[in-house]
Design an enzyme around this catalytic site. Sequence first.
Site, PDB file in Angstrom:
ATOM      1  N   GLY A   7      -9.754 -36.074 -39.218  1.00 22.66           N
ATOM      2  CA  GLY A   7     -10.091 -36.316 -37.664  1.00 22.66           C
ATOM      3  C   GLY A   7     -10.549 -35.054 -37.148  1.00 22.66           C
TER       4      GLY A   7
ATOM      5  N   SER B 202     -11.411 -25.954 -40.150  1.00 18.18           N
ATOM      6  CA  SER B 202     -10.345 -26.944 -40.456  1.00 18.18           C
ATOM      7  C   SER B 202     -10.413 -27.589 -41.817  1.00 18.18           C
ATOM      8  CB  SER B 202     -10.344 -27.988 -39.236  1.00 18.18           C
ATOM      9  OG  SER B 202      -9.757 -27.256 -38.071  1.00 18.18           O
TER      10      SER B 202
ATOM     11  N   TYR C  95      -8.487 -18.826 -28.022  1.00 18.99           N
ATOM     12  CA  TYR C  95      -7.375 -19.192 -28.992  1.00 18.99           C
ATOM     13  C   TYR C  95      -5.909 -18.839 -28.403  1.00 18.99           C
ATOM     14  CZ  TYR C  95     -10.612 -20.750 -32.597  1.00 18.99           C
ATOM     15  OH  TYR C  95     -11.582 -21.322 -33.290  1.00 18.99           O
TER      16      TYR C  95
HETATM   17  N1  LIG Z   1     -15.553 -23.492 -34.328  1.00 22.62           N
HETATM   18  C1  LIG Z   1     -14.798 -24.211 -34.149  1.00 22.62           C
HETATM   19  O1  LIG Z   1     -15.108 -25.249 -33.125  1.00 22.62           O
HETATM   20  C2  LIG Z   1     -13.522 -24.455 -34.556  1.00 22.62           C
HETATM   21  C3  LIG Z   1     -12.586 -25.329 -34.265  1.00 22.62           C
HETATM   22  C4  LIG Z   1     -11.200 -25.462 -35.110  1.00 22.62           C
HETATM   23  C5  LIG Z   1     -10.998 -24.488 -35.880  1.00 22.62           C
HETATM   24  N2  LIG Z   1     -11.699 -23.143 -35.966  1.00 22.62           N
HETATM   25  C6  LIG Z   1     -11.416 -22.220 -36.887  1.00 22.62           C
HETATM   26  O2  LIG Z   1     -10.773 -22.602 -38.078  1.00 22.62           O
HETATM   27  C7  LIG Z   1      -9.614 -22.086 -38.257  1.00 22.62           C
HETATM   28  C8  LIG Z   1      -8.767 -23.001 -39.223  1.00 22.62           C
HETATM   29  O3  LIG Z   1      -8.457 -24.157 -38.489  1.00 22.62           O
HETATM   30  P1  LIG Z   1      -7.155 -24.966 -38.870  1.00 22.62           P
HETATM   31  O4  LIG Z   1      -5.993 -24.051 -38.725  1.00 22.62           O
HETATM   32  O5  LIG Z   1      -7.396 -26.252 -38.041  1.00 22.62           O
HETATM   33  O6  LIG Z   1      -7.473 -25.139 -40.218  1.00 22.62           O
HETATM   34  P2  LIG Z   1      -6.683 -25.793 -41.572  1.00 22.62           P
HETATM   35  O7  LIG Z   1      -6.766 -24.699 -42.303  1.00 22.62           O
HETATM   36  O8  LIG Z   1      -7.407 -26.890 -41.853  1.00 22.62           O
HETATM   37  O9  LIG Z   1      -5.321 -26.269 -41.168  1.00 22.62           O
HETATM   38  C9  LIG Z   1      -4.221 -25.209 -41.017  1.00 22.62           C
HETATM   39  C10 LIG Z   1      -2.932 -26.018 -40.684  1.00 22.62           C
HETATM   40  O10 LIG Z   1      -2.520 -27.064 -41.323  1.00 22.62           O
HETATM   41  C11 LIG Z   1      -1.112 -27.028 -41.869  1.00 22.62           C
HETATM   42  N3  LIG Z   1      -1.086 -27.412 -43.258  1.00 22.62           N
HETATM   43  C12 LIG Z   1      -0.212 -28.516 -43.358  1.00 22.62           C
HETATM   44  N4  LIG Z   1      -0.203 -28.764 -44.802  1.00 22.62           N
HETATM   45  C13 LIG Z   1      -1.069 -27.817 -45.287  1.00 22.62           C
HETATM   46  C14 LIG Z   1      -1.567 -27.656 -46.672  1.00 22.62           C
HETATM   47  N5  LIG Z   1      -1.098 -28.214 -47.447  1.00 22.62           N
HETATM   48  N6  LIG Z   1      -2.652 -26.752 -46.887  1.00 22.62           N
HETATM   49  C15 LIG Z   1      -3.037 -25.914 -45.869  1.00 22.62           C
HETATM   50  N7  LIG Z   1      -2.580 -26.345 -44.554  1.00 22.62           N
HETATM   51  C16 LIG Z   1      -1.593 -27.132 -44.304  1.00 22.62           C
HETATM   52  C17 LIG Z   1      -0.938 -25.312 -41.797  1.00 22.62           C
HETATM   53  O11 LIG Z   1       0.515 -25.035 -41.558  1.00 22.62           O
HETATM   54  P3  LIG Z   1       0.976 -23.823 -42.115  1.00 22.62           P
HETATM   55  O12 LIG Z   1       0.485 -22.603 -41.182  1.00 22.62           O
HETATM   56  O13 LIG Z   1       2.490 -23.830 -42.219  1.00 22.62           O
HETATM   57  O14 LIG Z   1       0.590 -23.435 -43.583  1.00 22.62           O
HETATM   58  C18 LIG Z   1      -1.836 -25.057 -40.448  1.00 22.62           C
HETATM   59  O15 LIG Z   1      -1.090 -25.388 -39.390  1.00 22.62           O
HETATM   60  C19 LIG Z   1      -8.893 -21.612 -37.028  1.00 22.62           C
HETATM   61  O16 LIG Z   1      -8.106 -20.850 -37.072  1.00 22.62           O
HETATM   62  C20 LIG Z   1     -10.277 -21.111 -36.241  1.00 22.62           C
HETATM   63  O17 LIG Z   1     -10.377 -20.010 -36.627  1.00 22.62           O
HETATM   64  C21 LIG Z   1     -12.986 -23.319 -35.414  1.00 22.62           C
END
Ligand SMILES: NC(=O)c1ccc[n+]([C@@H]2O[C@H](COP(=O)([O-])OP(=O)(O)OC[C@H]3O[C@@H](n4cnc5c(N)ncnc54)[C@H](OP(=O)(O)O)[C@@H]3O)[C@@H](O)[C@H]2O)c1
Length: 305
Positions: free
Chosen positions: A220, A215, A52
């Site tokens: 997607g 996520s 990351y």
């Molecule tokens: N194992 C794997 O292959 C894998 C792959 C991808 C991710 N991950 C893990 O999953 C975690 C979460 O992934 P992610 O960050 O893509 O997840 P997410 O929680 O689905 O998305 C968060 C992102 O969406 C934005 N966002 C915009 N509007 C939102 C709303 N209304 N509510 C919530 N978020 C909103 C957030 O912005 P703000 O920050 O401004 O709120 C942030 O940039 C990662 O940090 C990682 O630890 C694992």
Amino acid sequence: MKRITLGTNGLKSGEIALGCMRMNKLSAKGAADVISNAIEAGVDLFDHADIYGKGMSEEVFAKAMDMVSAKREDMILQTKCGIRDGFFDFSREHILDSVEGSLKRLQTDYIDILLLHRPDTLMDPEEVAEAFTKLKESGKARHFGVSNQNPSQIELLKQYMKEDLIINQLQLSLMHTPMIDAGLNVNMRHDPATVRDNGVLEYSRLNNMTIQAWSPFQYGMIKGAFIGNDDFPEVNAKLQEFAEKKGVTDSAIAIAWILRHPANIQPVVGTMNTQRMRDIAEASHVELSRKEWYELYKAAGNELP
Ligand SMILES: NC(=O)c1ccc[n+]([C@@H]2O[C@H](COP(=O)([O-])OP(=O)(O)OC[C@H]3O[C@@H](n4cnc5c(N)ncnc54)[C@H](OP(=O)(O)O)[C@@H]3O)[C@@H](O)[C@H]2O)c1
């Protein structure tokens, strides 16, 4: 926030975790605010990976920890290994090297949970087992798990492994539900019936393996948040309706929808916004009826047979 038991060896955690994939963009002070705020909301599991921010997320997290009053031993630090620049690598040597790198960047003596990030088809399970045993015996990693793996891949690893595999981190959100769709459309000819993961949801329940939903707000392959996105009017209208009814935000309802599933799933949210994190944590107190759960599922574009 409610607490859950992760997997089979008694480790307990807040039912919502914070993913640190996007933490590399913050200053140490900004990250300290995000971490302290999450802890106040009941989060204790912080999810990392060696890749990351090319290692920056772990580094920023460690710098931030100097400004956070919570103690290291009260936190669950999880990281992942196995993705390299353009290929996957579950070799013994790479697993051990990766953990050394994470320990150094996180400035800690141990990783609470180490996950294999994405399947390496060239994996030799004996090598993985050797690496895990060495890490366990040296105290450098305490618990183990996988990510993006299907049941056969997990069974293959288990044949060689002394340690339990307690976590499988998989993509799951209201707008990404293949593991749920297949179980609702058994033996049918249309696309939702396609089993894409070898029955991982049912396997995880049968084996008490915790699914972590990565996520949980994205549609997607991490294309953007579906909340408030005009491309998804139906699901947003339903989220808004329930948000008003339950006195929480639409983001909280999207997480409550995951928590309502009895498979003991832990969403890993990636917000770096402190107010949003507090709002999301409210999901832990939201009760969704069976009917409401299915209404959201259908509003997300799914049909029931
Ligand atoms: N194992 C794997 O292959 C894998 C792959 C991808 C991710 N991950 C893990 O999953 C975690 C979460 O992934 P992610 O960050 O893509 O997840 P997410 O929680 O689905 O998305 C968060 C992102 O969406 C934005 N966002 C915009 N509007 C939102 C709303 N209304 N509510 C919530 N978020 C909103 C957030 O912005 P703000 O920050 O401004 O709120 C942030 O940039 C990662 O940090 C990682 O630890 C694992």
